[in-house]
Write a protein that holds these residues in place. Structure first.
Motif, mmCIF file in Angstrom:
data_model
loop_
_atom_site.group_PDB
_atom_site.id
_atom_site.type_symbol
_atom_site.label_atom_id
_atom_site.label_comp_id
_atom_site.label_asym_id
_atom_site.label_seq_id
_atom_site.Cartn_x
_atom_site.Cartn_y
_atom_site.Cartn_z
ATOM 1 N N GLU A 2 -4.566 25.437 -2.439
ATOM 2 C CA GLU A 2 -5.865 26.103 -2.285
ATOM 3 C C GLU A 2 -6.183 27.032 -3.459
ATOM 4 O OE1 GLU A 2 -3.213 26.664 -0.453
ATOM 5 O OE2 GLU A 2 -2.927 28.814 -0.087
ATOM 6 N N SER A 3 -5.216 27.202 -4.380
ATOM 7 C CA SER A 3 -5.458 28.130 -5.496
ATOM 8 C C SER A 3 -4.920 27.592 -6.816
ATOM 9 C CB SER A 3 -4.789 29.489 -5.191
ATOM 10 O OG SER A 3 -3.394 29.289 -5.005
ATOM 11 N N VAL A 4 -5.026 26.283 -7.013
ATOM 12 C CA VAL A 4 -4.389 25.657 -8.187
ATOM 13 C C VAL A 4 -4.820 26.263 -9.540
ATOM 14 C CG1 VAL A 4 -4.210 23.491 -9.491
ATOM 15 C CG2 VAL A 4 -3.847 23.501 -7.023
ATOM 16 N N VAL A 43 17.095 26.811 -8.363
ATOM 17 C CA VAL A 43 15.759 26.192 -8.374
ATOM 18 C C VAL A 43 15.878 24.772 -8.895
ATOM 19 C CG1 VAL A 43 13.440 26.282 -9.361
ATOM 20 C CG2 VAL A 43 14.575 28.396 -8.637
ATOM 21 N N VAL A 44 15.541 23.785 -8.046
ATOM 22 C CA VAL A 44 15.800 22.387 -8.422
ATOM 23 C C VAL A 44 14.548 21.541 -8.590
ATOM 24 C CG1 VAL A 44 18.119 22.337 -7.437
ATOM 25 C CG2 VAL A 44 16.153 21.724 -5.987
ATOM 26 N N ALA A 45 13.359 22.057 -8.246
ATOM 27 C CA ALA A 45 12.163 21.201 -8.335
ATOM 28 C C ALA A 45 10.888 22.031 -8.267
ATOM 29 C CB ALA A 45 12.149 20.172 -7.203
ATOM 30 N N ILE A 46 9.804 21.381 -8.680
ATOM 31 C CA ILE A 46 8.456 21.901 -8.457
ATOM 32 C C ILE A 46 7.889 21.164 -7.242
ATOM 33 C CG2 ILE A 46 7.495 20.215 -10.114
ATOM 34 C CD1 ILE A 46 5.834 23.525 -9.753
ATOM 35 N N GLY A 47 7.069 21.872 -6.434
ATOM 36 C CA GLY A 47 6.451 21.243 -5.264
ATOM 37 C C GLY A 47 4.985 21.602 -5.169
ATOM 38 N N LEU A 48 4.295 20.904 -4.271
ATOM 39 C CA LEU A 48 2.882 21.184 -3.998
ATOM 40 C C LEU A 48 2.716 21.347 -2.497
ATOM 41 C CD1 LEU A 48 -0.155 21.289 -4.735
ATOM 42 C CD2 LEU A 48 -0.182 18.786 -4.591
ATOM 43 N N GLY A 49 2.243 22.534 -2.068
ATOM 44 C CA GLY A 49 2.018 22.777 -0.644
ATOM 45 C C GLY A 49 0.552 23.048 -0.373
ATOM 46 N N GLY A 50 0.252 23.600 0.796
ATOM 47 C CA GLY A 50 -1.120 23.968 1.127
ATOM 48 C C GLY A 50 -1.923 22.818 1.702
ATOM 49 N N PRO A 51 -3.227 23.084 1.952
ATOM 50 C CA PRO A 51 -4.073 22.070 2.589
ATOM 51 C C PRO A 51 -4.318 20.869 1.678
ATOM 52 C CG PRO A 51 -5.374 23.986 1.941
ATOM 53 C CD PRO A 51 -3.953 24.331 1.666
#
Ligand SMILES: [Zn+2]
Length: 336
Positions: A140-142, A161-169
């Protein structure tokens, strides 16, 4: 093999660290830090934890992030999470953590990450659980959270820290929005995962696979709307991290007996089982296993394979993965 899921050594690779805070802890945090909550009493807050959709969930989740104001608040959050792992014999977790929210509410994302990592490292040294972190960009705030999160990842070499992720709606926030940020993250050496196919359709999973080049998809359950994409996930062994109770509360799959998990497994898509945000959904990992067994009819042998998938498709380094797989195999041998 035994069906005592509480005794099984377990993995969980789709769990939001901030989403492990109970209503009681949130009430304490907000009270002592003078933060307003969307409820006037602890009873009211408990009632607010009963979700009927993603918007209400997100409102409470952000209020919770806003209630973390001091180092001891973060330590308390981690200690609660660790106690729940130990209570349920959860041995390996990939936890999502969202530094941008802690930056946004003033504490500082990097400072929050360092406190959390120190606490998790101490727990691992004391016998476990073993936790690795996925730093999430909230969808929601990319425009703000994307560059912030990648900038942070580029500055650090934190073994946890092993990865990047994408959360949110999802609706209104195509996965492609983060493509340039994920490209930067891959260039900096991080594998990618993303939430997709939870509240929106299979096209979001396709974007995650083709544009974001994800190793795993959080939820992914609506991929079944696109049979060609199901085959692609099976062929490329892209794992879906499913959370049953979360799905029955937040998605179109309100009826657990008709949940898509058995169909995904039958199509050869590797899956894991997780809670997502356990107190927010009134569940824990043992209950999720029990539900998968009792309601969906998955056998203990199938569930054990899903449990091991948390390591096989996990993003920990190979030596750690092997150590834990050997530990799990030894337990299995003792409990045929
Ligand atoms: Zn999630």
């Amino acid at each position: 093999m035994p069906e005592d899921f509480a005794a099984w050594p377990k993995t969980e690779v789709h769990l939001h660290l901030e989403g492990t805070v109970s209503p009681e802890t949130l009430w304490d945090l907000a009270s002592r830090n003078g933060v307003a909550l969307p409820a006037a009493s602890l009873e009211g807050l408990r009632a607010h934890y009963a979700f009927d959709g993603f918007d209400r969930f997100l409102t409470l989740w952000l209020a919770m992030c806003n209630s973390l104001r001091h180092p001891r608040d973060y330590e308390e959050m981690v200690d609660g999470y660790l106690a729940a792992c130990r209570r349920q014999n959860v041995r390996y977790v990939e936890a999502h953590f969202t530094p941008y929210n802690h930056e946004r509410f003033g504490f500082g994302g990097r400072r929050a990450l360092e406190i959390v990592c120190d606490r998790l490292r101490a727990a691992e040294a004391a016998g476990g659980p073993v936790t690795r972190l996925i730093l999430d960009i909230p969808s929601e705030s990319v425009p703000e959270s994307g560059p912030y999160t990648i900038g942070l990842l580029e500055q650090i070499a934190e073994p946890l820290v092993v990865a990047i992720g994408l959360g949110g709606p999802e609706e209104g926030f195509p996965r492609s929005l983060v493509a340039p940020h994920f490209e930067r993250a891959r260039a900096a050496g991080y594998p990618c995962v993303a939430h997709a196919g939870e509240t929106a359709g299979a096209a979001f999973v396709r974007e995650a696979v083709e544009l974001l080049k994800v190793r795993r998809v959080q939820h992914g359950i609506r991929v079944l709307e696109d049979p060609a994409l199901v085959r692609l996930l099976a062929e490329r062994e892209i794992c879906c991290d499913v959370a049953l109770t979360s799905n029955t509360l937040l998605t179109i799959h309100r009826d657990l007996p008709s949940h898509p998990l058995p169909a995904l497994l039958a199509a050869g898509v590797p899956c894991t089982l997780s809670t997502d945000d356990p107190p927010f959904f009134g569940t824990d990992l043992v209950r999720e296993y029990q539900q998968a067994h009792d309601v969906l009819g998955l056998s203990p042998a199938t569930l054990w394979e899903m449990n091991l998938n948390g390591l096989r498709f996990g993003l920990a380094d190979t030596a750690l993965r092997r150590r834990l797989l050997l530990e799990f195999a030894a337990w299995r041998q003792e409990h045929p």
